[in-house]
Design a protein around this motif. Structure first.
Motif, PDB file in Angstrom:
ATOM      1  N   LEU A 267      54.566  64.958  34.254  1.00 36.56           N
ATOM      2  CA  LEU A 267      55.698  65.005  33.561  1.00 36.56           C
ATOM      3  C   LEU A 267      56.954  63.854  33.840  1.00 36.56           C
ATOM      4  O   LEU A 267      57.448  63.317  32.934  1.00 36.56           O
ATOM      5  CB  LEU A 267      56.702  66.454  33.920  1.00 36.56           C
ATOM      6  CG  LEU A 267      56.052  67.437  33.307  1.00 36.56           C
ATOM      7  CD1 LEU A 267      56.805  68.641  33.926  1.00 36.56           C
ATOM      8  CD2 LEU A 267      56.559  67.680  31.610  1.00 36.56           C
ATOM      9  N   LYS A 268      56.941  63.345  35.061  1.00 34.51           N
ATOM     10  CA  LYS A 268      57.938  62.434  35.649  1.00 34.51           C
ATOM     11  C   LYS A 268      57.142  61.087  34.835  1.00 34.51           C
ATOM     12  O   LYS A 268      58.000  60.136  34.631  1.00 34.51           O
ATOM     13  CB  LYS A 268      57.871  62.257  37.124  1.00 34.51           C
ATOM     14  CG  LYS A 268      58.713  63.473  37.676  1.00 34.51           C
ATOM     15  CD  LYS A 268      58.795  63.180  39.075  1.00 34.51           C
ATOM     16  CE  LYS A 268      59.608  64.356  39.821  1.00 34.51           C
ATOM     17  NZ  LYS A 268      59.819  64.239  41.171  1.00 34.51           N
ATOM     18  N   LYS A 269      55.786  60.726  34.976  1.00 35.14           N
ATOM     19  CA  LYS A 269      55.309  59.756  34.404  1.00 35.14           C
ATOM     20  C   LYS A 269      55.504  59.619  33.008  1.00 35.14           C
ATOM     21  O   LYS A 269      55.403  58.165  32.520  1.00 35.14           O
ATOM     22  CB  LYS A 269      53.838  59.599  34.577  1.00 35.14           C
ATOM     23  CG  LYS A 269      52.797  58.586  34.352  1.00 35.14           C
ATOM     24  CD  LYS A 269      51.351  58.934  34.492  1.00 35.14           C
ATOM     25  CE  LYS A 269      50.447  57.773  34.033  1.00 35.14           C
ATOM     26  NZ  LYS A 269      48.774  57.923  34.347  1.00 35.14           N
ATOM     27  N   LYS A 270      55.658  60.636  32.409  1.00 35.94           N
ATOM     28  CA  LYS A 270      55.994  60.623  30.819  1.00 35.94           C
ATOM     29  C   LYS A 270      57.425  60.612  30.634  1.00 35.94           C
ATOM     30  O   LYS A 270      58.052  60.794  29.373  1.00 35.94           O
ATOM     31  CB  LYS A 270      55.319  61.802  30.164  1.00 35.94           C
ATOM     32  CG  LYS A 270      53.789  61.541  30.298  1.00 35.94           C
ATOM     33  CD  LYS A 270      53.104  62.874  29.421  1.00 35.94           C
ATOM     34  CE  LYS A 270      51.636  62.524  29.578  1.00 35.94           C
ATOM     35  NZ  LYS A 270      50.896  63.692  28.949  1.00 35.94           N
ATOM     36  N   GLY A 271      58.255  60.301  31.746  1.00 39.26           N
ATOM     37  CA  GLY A 271      59.681  60.371  31.315  1.00 39.26           C
ATOM     38  C   GLY A 271      60.601  61.547  31.358  1.00 39.26           C
ATOM     39  O   GLY A 271      61.706  61.400  30.847  1.00 39.26           O
ATOM     40  N   TYR A 272      60.180  62.634  31.738  1.00 40.62           N
ATOM     41  CA  TYR A 272      60.971  63.945  31.739  1.00 40.62           C
ATOM     42  C   TYR A 272      61.755  63.762  33.209  1.00 40.62           C
ATOM     43  O   TYR A 272      61.229  63.664  34.097  1.00 40.62           O
ATOM     44  CB  TYR A 272      59.965  64.932  31.481  1.00 40.62           C
ATOM     45  CG  TYR A 272      59.522  65.232  30.400  1.00 40.62           C
ATOM     46  CD1 TYR A 272      60.151  65.829  29.299  1.00 40.62           C
ATOM     47  CD2 TYR A 272      58.040  64.985  30.182  1.00 40.62           C
ATOM     48  CE1 TYR A 272      59.389  65.913  27.995  1.00 40.62           C
ATOM     49  CE2 TYR A 272      57.598  65.098  28.706  1.00 40.62           C
ATOM     50  CZ  TYR A 272      58.236  65.392  27.641  1.00 40.62           C
ATOM     51  OH  TYR A 272      57.519  65.721  26.555  1.00 40.62           O
ATOM     52  N   GLU A 273      62.952  64.295  33.063  1.00 41.69           N
ATOM     53  CA  GLU A 273      63.890  63.927  33.974  1.00 41.69           C
ATOM     54  C   GLU A 273      64.374  65.161  34.717  1.00 41.69           C
ATOM     55  O   GLU A 273      64.929  65.133  36.065  1.00 41.69           O
ATOM     56  CB  GLU A 273      65.196  62.868  33.790  1.00 41.69           C
ATOM     57  CG  GLU A 273      64.785  61.561  33.009  1.00 41.69           C
ATOM     58  CD  GLU A 273      65.610  60.735  32.330  1.00 41.69           C
ATOM     59  OE1 GLU A 273      66.896  61.390  32.132  1.00 41.69           O
ATOM     60  OE2 GLU A 273      65.435  59.624  32.096  1.00 41.69           O
ATOM     61  N   ASN A 274      64.639  66.271  33.845  1.00 41.09           N
ATOM     62  CA  ASN A 274      65.254  67.333  34.321  1.00 41.09           C
ATOM     63  C   ASN A 274      64.371  68.480  34.559  1.00 41.09           C
ATOM     64  O   ASN A 274      64.268  69.404  33.902  1.00 41.09           O
ATOM     65  CB  ASN A 274      66.142  67.897  33.091  1.00 41.09           C
ATOM     66  CG  ASN A 274      67.399  68.687  33.719  1.00 41.09           C
ATOM     67  OD1 ASN A 274      67.487  69.075  34.809  1.00 41.09           O
ATOM     68  ND2 ASN A 274      68.006  69.461  32.793  1.00 41.09           N
TER      69      ASN A 274
ATOM     70  N   LEU B 269      48.285  72.944  43.938  1.00 46.03           N
ATOM     71  CA  LEU B 269      47.480  71.910  43.341  1.00 46.03           C
ATOM     72  C   LEU B 269      47.753  71.700  41.736  1.00 46.03           C
ATOM     73  O   LEU B 269      48.038  70.479  41.489  1.00 46.03           O
ATOM     74  CB  LEU B 269      45.983  72.806  43.371  1.00 46.03           C
ATOM     75  CG  LEU B 269      45.103  71.841  42.639  1.00 46.03           C
ATOM     76  CD1 LEU B 269      44.619  70.660  43.615  1.00 46.03           C
ATOM     77  CD2 LEU B 269      43.512  72.624  42.868  1.00 46.03           C
ATOM     78  N   VAL B 270      47.960  72.721  41.148  1.00 42.16           N
ATOM     79  CA  VAL B 270      48.439  72.384  39.689  1.00 42.16           C
ATOM     80  C   VAL B 270      49.583  71.974  39.363  1.00 42.16           C
ATOM     81  O   VAL B 270      50.042  70.973  38.631  1.00 42.16           O
ATOM     82  CB  VAL B 270      47.737  73.853  38.776  1.00 42.16           C
ATOM     83  CG1 VAL B 270      48.325  73.361  37.290  1.00 42.16           C
ATOM     84  CG2 VAL B 270      46.460  73.994  38.996  1.00 42.16           C
ATOM     85  N   GLY B 271      50.663  72.849  39.936  1.00 41.97           N
ATOM     86  CA  GLY B 271      52.226  72.559  39.787  1.00 41.97           C
ATOM     87  C   GLY B 271      52.641  71.310  40.127  1.00 41.97           C
ATOM     88  O   GLY B 271      53.298  70.603  39.624  1.00 41.97           O
ATOM     89  N   SER B 272      51.983  70.710  41.200  1.00 41.32           N
ATOM     90  CA  SER B 272      52.296  69.319  41.892  1.00 41.32           C
ATOM     91  C   SER B 272      51.962  68.351  40.842  1.00 41.32           C
ATOM     92  O   SER B 272      52.766  67.176  40.569  1.00 41.32           O
ATOM     93  CB  SER B 272      52.070  69.050  43.225  1.00 41.32           C
ATOM     94  OG  SER B 272      50.691  69.258  43.165  1.00 41.32           O
ATOM     95  N   ALA B 273      50.848  68.528  40.138  1.00 37.65           N
ATOM     96  CA  ALA B 273      50.101  67.661  39.275  1.00 37.65           C
ATOM     97  C   ALA B 273      50.954  67.484  37.851  1.00 37.65           C
ATOM     98  O   ALA B 273      51.020  66.504  37.385  1.00 37.65           O
ATOM     99  CB  ALA B 273      48.714  68.063  39.001  1.00 37.65           C
ATOM    100  N   ILE B 274      51.631  68.818  37.597  1.00 35.95           N
ATOM    101  CA  ILE B 274      52.208  68.931  36.395  1.00 35.95           C
ATOM    102  C   ILE B 274      53.685  67.977  36.610  1.00 35.95           C
ATOM    103  O   ILE B 274      53.810  67.408  35.537  1.00 35.95           O
ATOM    104  CB  ILE B 274      52.464  70.262  36.156  1.00 35.95           C
ATOM    105  CG1 ILE B 274      51.250  70.979  35.380  1.00 35.95           C
ATOM    106  CG2 ILE B 274      53.794  70.488  34.773  1.00 35.95           C
ATOM    107  CD1 ILE B 274      51.333  72.392  35.340  1.00 35.95           C
ATOM    108  N   ILE B 275      54.334  68.204  37.897  1.00 37.46           N
ATOM    109  CA  ILE B 275      55.300  67.427  37.968  1.00 37.46           C
ATOM    110  C   ILE B 275      55.181  65.800  37.885  1.00 37.46           C
ATOM    111  O   ILE B 275      55.803  65.212  37.452  1.00 37.46           O
ATOM    112  CB  ILE B 275      56.166  67.796  39.332  1.00 37.46           C
ATOM    113  CG1 ILE B 275      56.691  69.254  39.341  1.00 37.46           C
ATOM    114  CG2 ILE B 275      57.130  66.990  39.575  1.00 37.46           C
ATOM    115  CD1 ILE B 275      57.344  69.870  40.217  1.00 37.46           C
ATOM    116  N   ARG B 276      53.952  65.593  38.568  1.00 36.92           N
ATOM    117  CA  ARG B 276      53.566  64.026  38.461  1.00 36.92           C
ATOM    118  C   ARG B 276      53.381  63.601  36.918  1.00 36.92           C
ATOM    119  O   ARG B 276      53.883  62.560  36.707  1.00 36.92           O
ATOM    120  CB  ARG B 276      52.319  63.711  39.385  1.00 36.92           C
ATOM    121  CG  ARG B 276      52.457  63.845  40.692  1.00 36.92           C
ATOM    122  CD  ARG B 276      51.222  63.334  41.467  1.00 36.92           C
ATOM    123  NE  ARG B 276      49.910  64.012  41.139  1.00 36.92           N
ATOM    124  CZ  ARG B 276      49.547  65.127  41.748  1.00 36.92           C
ATOM    125  NH1 ARG B 276      50.038  65.593  42.673  1.00 36.92           N
ATOM    126  NH2 ARG B 276      48.237  65.453  41.000  1.00 36.92           N
TER     127      ARG B 276
END
Length: 321
Positions: free
Chosen positions: A24-31, A15-22
């Motif tokens: 991060l990607k929305k804010k431009g983190y790529e790696n 639940l939390v981990g997948s939201a963190i990835i969403r």
């Protein structure tokens, strides 16, 4: 963090981990790197060490955990304390050994004493006895928080912690044996509507008050702190607002469109009567939640329907919350 910093999200399928990835990607983190449980068993120290040797992550969001509701915590306390302690010990120690720049550990509001004053301030930690129904999980989460503080104190590691309130959102578990109250109620009302059942049974009296935070808000708070805070304190993360289980059930009933009744099984456990977090410290730092409860539940239920979760569970027996 830089946009190309190597970021490891432990528990990325949850639940939390997948939201963190969403987020991060929305804010431009790529790696961003992640591993499934089949690829990396975080309870195995040797496996964790090999992973860190190979990947050397610069930033870590430690969202991996064994989680569940009152029923699961009561039935499997040994599993809850063992698996969570092993995950925390292995990842935090490896982060120290391989010189991770920063780690954020996710705890839980259940770390606080059962009868501490409301709303709950961070300073109330370890000021009284824990709620017996989730003591094992709480002890593990307290240990993870303290490990971060002690590694910072002794070695200067930049390890910080957050204590979220009750979370809900996409990728939640709808397994009635292990799920929390929000997804359990959504499933029960959905099944009752689909099967035209006369009533939905809910464990307890419906009187306890709970605070709920959409997991996308939680993820945003985590990334905000990773970007902006390097101090010694941990933070409560929540809305600062609460609702009774009874009113929550009525709200979900309306959203689902169920027309039957509600029966409360008062022979079952209520758990802590009230658990509202004081979120002033995080608010002062510059972060506040955005997603209101009713809108969030409507979004979650639509997501539940669109993903076909109802098709997977509709033929299963209705069990008690």
């Amino acid at each position: 963090m830089k946009k190309d910093s190597k970021i490891y999200v432990a528990g990325h399928n949850g639940l939390v981990g997948s939201a963190i990835i969403r987020n991060l990607k929305k804010k431009g983190y790529e790696n961003i790197i992640s591993r499934s449980h089949k690829e990396l068993d975080l309870t195995n120290q040797s496996d964790v060490k090999k992973f860190f040797e190979g990947e050397k992550p610069e930033y870590i969001f430690l969202a991996a955990a064994k989680v569940g509701g009152i029923n699961a915590n009561n039935m499997y306390p040994a599993d809850f304390i063992y698996e969570n302690l092993m995950i925390e010990c292995n990842v935090i120690k490896a982060a120290h050994d391989f010189k991770t720049k920063k780690l954020l550990f996710l705890g839980s509001s259940c770390i606080y004493p059962k009868n501490c004053p409301q709303p709950i301030k961070e300073e109330y930690l370890l000021s009284g006895y824990l709620e017996p129904t989730n003591e094992a999980y709480a002890l593990a989460k307290i240990s993870g928080l303290k490990m971060c503080q002690f590694f910072k104190k002794q070695y200067g590691d930049n390890f910080i912690s957050v204590m979220p309130t009750n979370l809900y959102g996409p990728n939640d578990s709808y397994d009635l044996e292990t799920s929390h109250v929000m997804p359990a109620l959504i499933r029960k009302f959905h099944e009752a509507k689909a099967k035209n059942l006369p009533y939905v049974e809910i464990w307890g009296t419906g009187k306890p008050l709970r605070e709920f935070l959409h997991v996308d808000d939680m993820a945003d708070a985590c990334v905000f702190l990773m970007e902006n805070y390097d101090g010694d304190e941990f933070f409560n993360v929540g809305t600062g607002r609460e609702i009774s289980i009874k009113n929550l059930a009525e709200m979900i009933k309306e959203i689902v469109g169920y027309k039957g009744g509600i029966q409360y099984n008062t022979s079952k456990l209520d758990g802590t009567q009230r658990k509202l977090l004081d979120v002033n410290n995080l608010t002062k730092l510059g972060w506040r939640y955005r997603i209101e409860l009713k809108y969030g539940i409507e979004e979650v239920y639509n997501n539940f329907l669109c993903k076909g979760s109802n098709k997977k569970i509709i033929d299963m027996d209705v069990k008690n919350v």
